[in-house]
Design a protein around this motif. Structure first.
Motif, PDB file in Angstrom:
ATOM      1  N   UNK A  31     -31.663   2.434  -5.572  1.00 58.98           N
ATOM      2  CA  UNK A  31     -31.368   1.937  -4.226  1.00 58.98           C
ATOM      3  C   UNK A  31     -29.992   1.275  -4.182  1.00 58.98           C
ATOM      4  N   UNK A  32     -29.794   0.272  -5.001  1.00 63.63           N
ATOM      5  CA  UNK A  32     -28.489  -0.389  -5.038  1.00 63.63           C
ATOM      6  C   UNK A  32     -28.283  -1.093  -6.364  1.00 63.63           C
ATOM      7  N   UNK A  34     -26.232  -4.463  -8.122  1.00 64.59           N
ATOM      8  CA  UNK A  34     -25.632  -5.758  -7.805  1.00 64.59           C
ATOM      9  C   UNK A  34     -25.030  -6.386  -9.060  1.00 64.59           C
ATOM     10  N   UNK A  36     -23.957 -10.268 -10.352  1.00 64.26           N
ATOM     11  CA  UNK A  36     -24.054 -11.701 -10.093  1.00 64.26           C
ATOM     12  C   UNK A  36     -23.268 -12.455 -11.154  1.00 64.26           C
ATOM     13  N   UNK A  38     -23.265 -16.177 -13.046  1.00 64.46           N
ATOM     14  CA  UNK A  38     -24.077 -17.372 -13.242  1.00 64.46           C
ATOM     15  C   UNK A  38     -23.327 -18.374 -14.111  1.00 64.46           C
ATOM     16  N   UNK A  44     -27.635 -17.886 -10.246  1.00 61.07           N
ATOM     17  CA  UNK A  44     -26.689 -16.774 -10.073  1.00 61.07           C
ATOM     18  C   UNK A  44     -26.157 -16.711  -8.639  1.00 61.07           C
ATOM     19  N   UNK A  46     -24.146 -14.032  -5.928  1.00 61.67           N
ATOM     20  CA  UNK A  46     -23.850 -12.619  -5.715  1.00 61.67           C
ATOM     21  C   UNK A  46     -22.347 -12.360  -5.644  1.00 61.67           C
ATOM     22  N   UNK A  49     -22.657  -5.857  -3.953  1.00 63.59           N
ATOM     23  CA  UNK A  49     -23.809  -4.948  -3.871  1.00 63.59           C
ATOM     24  C   UNK A  49     -23.271  -3.576  -3.517  1.00 63.59           C
ATOM     25  N   UNK A  89     -24.302 -10.869 -14.582  1.00 59.65           N
ATOM     26  CA  UNK A  89     -25.586 -10.178 -14.649  1.00 59.65           C
ATOM     27  C   UNK A  89     -25.570  -8.954 -13.739  1.00 59.65           C
ATOM     28  N   UNK A 101     -37.879  -3.280  -5.899  1.00 63.35           N
ATOM     29  CA  UNK A 101     -38.041  -3.987  -7.150  1.00 63.35           C
ATOM     30  C   UNK A 101     -36.697  -4.118  -7.841  1.00 63.35           C
ATOM     31  N   UNK A 102     -36.441  -5.279  -8.423  1.00 63.67           N
ATOM     32  CA  UNK A 102     -35.173  -5.563  -9.083  1.00 63.67           C
ATOM     33  C   UNK A 102     -35.340  -5.551 -10.589  1.00 63.67           C
ATOM     34  N   UNK A 104     -33.268  -6.573 -14.002  1.00 65.43           N
ATOM     35  CA  UNK A 104     -32.163  -7.426 -14.434  1.00 65.43           C
ATOM     36  C   UNK A 104     -31.696  -7.075 -15.833  1.00 65.43           C
ATOM     37  N   UNK A 105     -30.373  -7.062 -16.034  1.00 69.32           N
ATOM     38  CA  UNK A 105     -29.824  -7.024 -17.371  1.00 69.32           C
ATOM     39  C   UNK A 105     -29.824  -8.429 -17.963  1.00 69.32           C
ATOM     40  N   UNK A 106     -29.486  -8.507 -19.255  1.00 69.94           N
ATOM     41  CA  UNK A 106     -29.481  -9.805 -19.927  1.00 69.94           C
ATOM     42  C   UNK A 106     -28.167 -10.549 -19.755  1.00 69.94           C
TER      43      UNK A 106
ATOM     44  N   UNK B  35     -38.335 -16.952 -10.218  1.00 75.95           N
ATOM     45  CA  UNK B  35     -38.000 -16.268 -11.462  1.00 75.95           C
ATOM     46  C   UNK B  35     -38.047 -17.266 -12.611  1.00 75.95           C
ATOM     47  N   UNK B  40     -30.320 -16.344 -22.854  1.00 82.33           N
ATOM     48  CA  UNK B  40     -29.960 -15.030 -23.365  1.00 82.33           C
ATOM     49  C   UNK B  40     -30.874 -13.905 -22.935  1.00 82.33           C
ATOM     50  N   UNK B  41     -31.823 -14.211 -22.079  1.00 90.21           N
ATOM     51  CA  UNK B  41     -32.790 -13.198 -21.661  1.00 90.21           C
ATOM     52  C   UNK B  41     -32.636 -12.903 -20.170  1.00 90.21           C
ATOM     53  N   UNK B  42     -33.201 -11.767 -19.744  1.00 96.61           N
ATOM     54  CA  UNK B  42     -33.135 -11.422 -18.336  1.00 96.61           C
ATOM     55  C   UNK B  42     -34.105 -12.269 -17.512  1.00 96.61           C
ATOM     56  N   UNK B  43     -33.849 -12.329 -16.215  1.00 94.45           N
ATOM     57  CA  UNK B  43     -34.747 -13.028 -15.314  1.00 94.45           C
ATOM     58  C   UNK B  43     -36.042 -12.230 -15.167  1.00 94.45           C
ATOM     59  N   UNK B  98     -32.108  -4.897   0.744  1.00 91.81           N
ATOM     60  CA  UNK B  98     -30.744  -4.507   0.400  1.00 91.81           C
ATOM     61  C   UNK B  98     -29.754  -5.652   0.606  1.00 91.81           C
ATOM     62  N   UNK B 100     -28.316  -9.567  -0.591  1.00 87.66           N
ATOM     63  CA  UNK B 100     -28.235 -10.317  -1.857  1.00 87.66           C
ATOM     64  C   UNK B 100     -29.284 -11.410  -1.932  1.00 87.66           C
ATOM     65  N   UNK B 101     -29.675 -11.714  -3.158  1.00 90.96           N
ATOM     66  CA  UNK B 101     -30.520 -12.874  -3.393  1.00 90.96           C
ATOM     67  C   UNK B 101     -29.645 -14.120  -3.382  1.00 90.96           C
ATOM     68  N   UNK B 103     -29.777 -17.831  -4.782  1.00 90.98           N
ATOM     69  CA  UNK B 103     -30.520 -18.612  -5.761  1.00 90.98           C
ATOM     70  C   UNK B 103     -30.266 -20.101  -5.594  1.00 90.98           C
ATOM     71  N   UNK B 104     -31.296 -20.881  -5.920  1.00 91.98           N
ATOM     72  CA  UNK B 104     -31.108 -22.313  -6.125  1.00 91.98           C
ATOM     73  C   UNK B 104     -30.526 -22.540  -7.513  1.00 91.98           C
TER      74      UNK B 104
END
Lengths: 114, 112
Positions: A31-32, A34, A36, A38, A44, A46, A49, A89, A101-102, A104-106, B35, B40-43, B98, B100-101, B103-104
């Motif tokens: 779908x898309x 993104x 981010x 952090x 994080x 944005x 996108x 990210x 559904x999203x 995420x990479x590390x 989340x 070092x890990x993904x969300x 579609x 963006x998220x 985040x806090x």
């Protein structure tokens, strides 16, 4: 299996230099994508996108590219600044549900030295 | 700058305590998320909500619960905290799939 892989895991560059971060994904249907940023101790934020039809998108000194055929994306940072030190990210959304559904990479941990 | 707030920023508690992590947004977003993020890990998605009175569990099994009584408020509760719950918890919201998220800044929880 839907996955998002980022490279390198970490990167150190000198202030003023350019760098490119990589993201490969196997998410389908796509779908898309993104990117981010952090900062340490923060949530994080944005950067870009991109949908299937977009090849490139810029946000100031950040330029993201997308090749949907090879399922690769890159984030290019131009003239780096100390404030660019952060984790970057890559996140890919599928079209499998209304939610999108999203995955995420590390992240790539970028450190910019003076 | 996104208007989404999490409290507390840091929390250290003993095993067995009940805790609630607060999350509020002023953007009128219907969709909200929790989340979990380890270094070092993904969300990992643990809970989400499409709107008032709508809550669903995410991908990561969690002993926490959430509620969505008001659009702007999405608190997360742990009835009995354990050391395995030590992590950073990030709340996010969006206006659509579609979009963006936002985040806090997270709550860093340590359970001793």
């Amino acid at each position: 299996k839907n996955q998002v892989e980022q490279s390198p895991q970490s990167l150190i560059i000198l202030e003023g230099k350019n760098c490119t971060l990589q993201c490969n994904y196997t998410v389908s249907p796509f779908s898309n994508l993104r990117w981010y940023k952090q900062d340490t101790g923060r949530g994080p934020v944005s950067l870009t996108i991109m949908t299937f039809s977009e090849n490139t998108k810029s946000n100031g000194r950040y330029t993201a590219t997308l090749d949907a055929d090879t399922k690769q994306s890159s984030l290019h940072i131009t003239a780096s600044q100390l404030s660019d030190s952060a984790s970057y990210i890559c996140v890919v959304s599928d079209r499998g549900s209304t939610l999108g559904r999203l995955y995420f990479g590390r992240g790539t941990q970028l450190t910019v030295w003076p | 700058e996104a208007d989404i707030y999490q409290t507390p920023r840091y929390l250290v508690i003993g095993t067995g305590k009940k805790i609630t992590l607060e999350c509020s947004q002023t953007m009128g977003h219907d969709k909200m998320y929790w989340y979990q993020q380890d270094p070092g890990m993904e969300l990992h998605l643990i809970h989400y909500s499409y709107g008032v009175n709508s809550t669903e569990k995410g991908d990561l099994s969690s002993e926490s619960t959430v509620s969505r009584i008001r659009t702007e408020h999405f608190p997360l509760t742990l009835e009995s905290a354990r050391p395995s719950h030590t992590s950073q918890y990030l709340c996010a919201s969006s206006s659509g799939p579609n979009s963006p998220l936002h985040f806090g800044n997270g709550t860093r929880l340590t359970v001793t």
